[in-house]
Design an enzyme around this catalytic site. Structure first.
Site, PDB file in Angstrom:
ATOM      1  N   SER A 116       0.661  -1.174   0.061  1.00 33.16           N
ATOM      2  CA  SER A 116       0.140   0.038   0.228  1.00 33.16           C
ATOM      3  C   SER A 116       0.940   1.163   0.021  1.00 33.16           C
ATOM      4  O   SER A 116       2.145   1.030  -0.133  1.00 33.16           O
ATOM      5  CB  SER A 116      -0.944   0.013   1.200  1.00 33.16           C
ATOM      6  OG  SER A 116      -0.181  -0.115   2.442  1.00 33.16           O
ATOM      7  N   SER A 117       0.275   2.269   0.090  1.00 29.47           N
ATOM      8  CA  SER A 117       0.916   3.648  -0.012  1.00 29.47           C
ATOM      9  C   SER A 117       1.578   4.380   0.972  1.00 29.47           C
ATOM     10  O   SER A 117       1.447   5.747   0.870  1.00 29.47           O
ATOM     11  CB  SER A 117      -0.001   4.318  -0.869  1.00 29.47           C
ATOM     12  OG  SER A 117      -1.302   4.486  -0.223  1.00 29.47           O
ATOM     13  N   GLU A 140      -1.181   6.098  -7.149  1.00 27.33           N
ATOM     14  CA  GLU A 140      -1.067   5.701  -8.403  1.00 27.33           C
ATOM     15  C   GLU A 140      -2.230   5.744  -9.279  1.00 27.33           C
ATOM     16  O   GLU A 140      -3.337   5.562  -8.694  1.00 27.33           O
ATOM     17  CB  GLU A 140      -0.377   4.241  -8.432  1.00 27.33           C
ATOM     18  CG  GLU A 140      -1.077   3.349  -8.133  1.00 27.33           C
ATOM     19  CD  GLU A 140      -1.071   2.622  -6.583  1.00 27.33           C
ATOM     20  OE1 GLU A 140      -2.021   1.850  -6.202  1.00 27.33           O
ATOM     21  OE2 GLU A 140      -0.701   3.656  -5.760  1.00 27.33           O
TER      22      GLU A 140
END
Length: 153
Positions: free
Chosen positions: A37-38, A91
């Site tokens: 994840s980010s 993204e």
């Protein structure tokens, strides 16, 4: 925490080969990518991608799109916001979408994520990769999480 932000694009005889070639163009074609994840840690440092060990298990946030429709304009975008407490990565991709629209969309999303966490942005980086499909093409943009275990040498 240290990261590298990379982009690549290429054609290939199949969708898989086009994707693999785009990864190689970005410098991450010889490793095993683990999508995460980010989130980034506080005051993350952005570095140039070092030479990675072949076969290494590499954490990344990956934006990718492949098309076999000649004439399509394909785009992969990554946006990185870094703050003192933490950072976020977003993204997005598009087919036949305006590059500025996609970059603005990624910037909006990453700014929103930081705002929701009440973290001021110290550094904002947006990278993209785009190409017009000739036969079968792929584009990638990625944040690669760096650590000594994956770096050659």
């Amino acid at each position: 925490m240290k990261i590298a932000i990379v982009c690549g694009k290429d054609e290939g005889p199949t969708k898989l080969n086009a994707f693999d070639n785009a990864l190689s163009d970005a410098g991450i074609g010889d490793v095993n990518l683990i999508k995460v994840s980010s989130m980034l840690s506080a005051n993350t440092i952005v570095e140039k991608l070092p030479k990675l060990k072949a076969g290494a298990m590499v954490n990344c946030v990956l934006s990718e799109i492949t098309s076999d429709n000649p004439g399509d304009e394909i785009t992969a975008v990554i946006a990185v916001a870094i703050g003192e407490k933490l950072g976020c990565v977003v993204e997005t991709t598009g087919i036949n979408k305006d590059l500025k629209y996609l970059e603005d969309k990624a910037e909006f999303m990453v700014r929103y994520m930081m705002e929701k966490r009440d973290v001021e942005i110290n550094d904002l980086i947006i990278k993209s990769s785009a190409t017009t499909v000739e036969n079968i093409a792929s584009v990638v943009a990625s944040v690669v999480y760096l650590n000594n275990d994956i770096i050659e040498g």
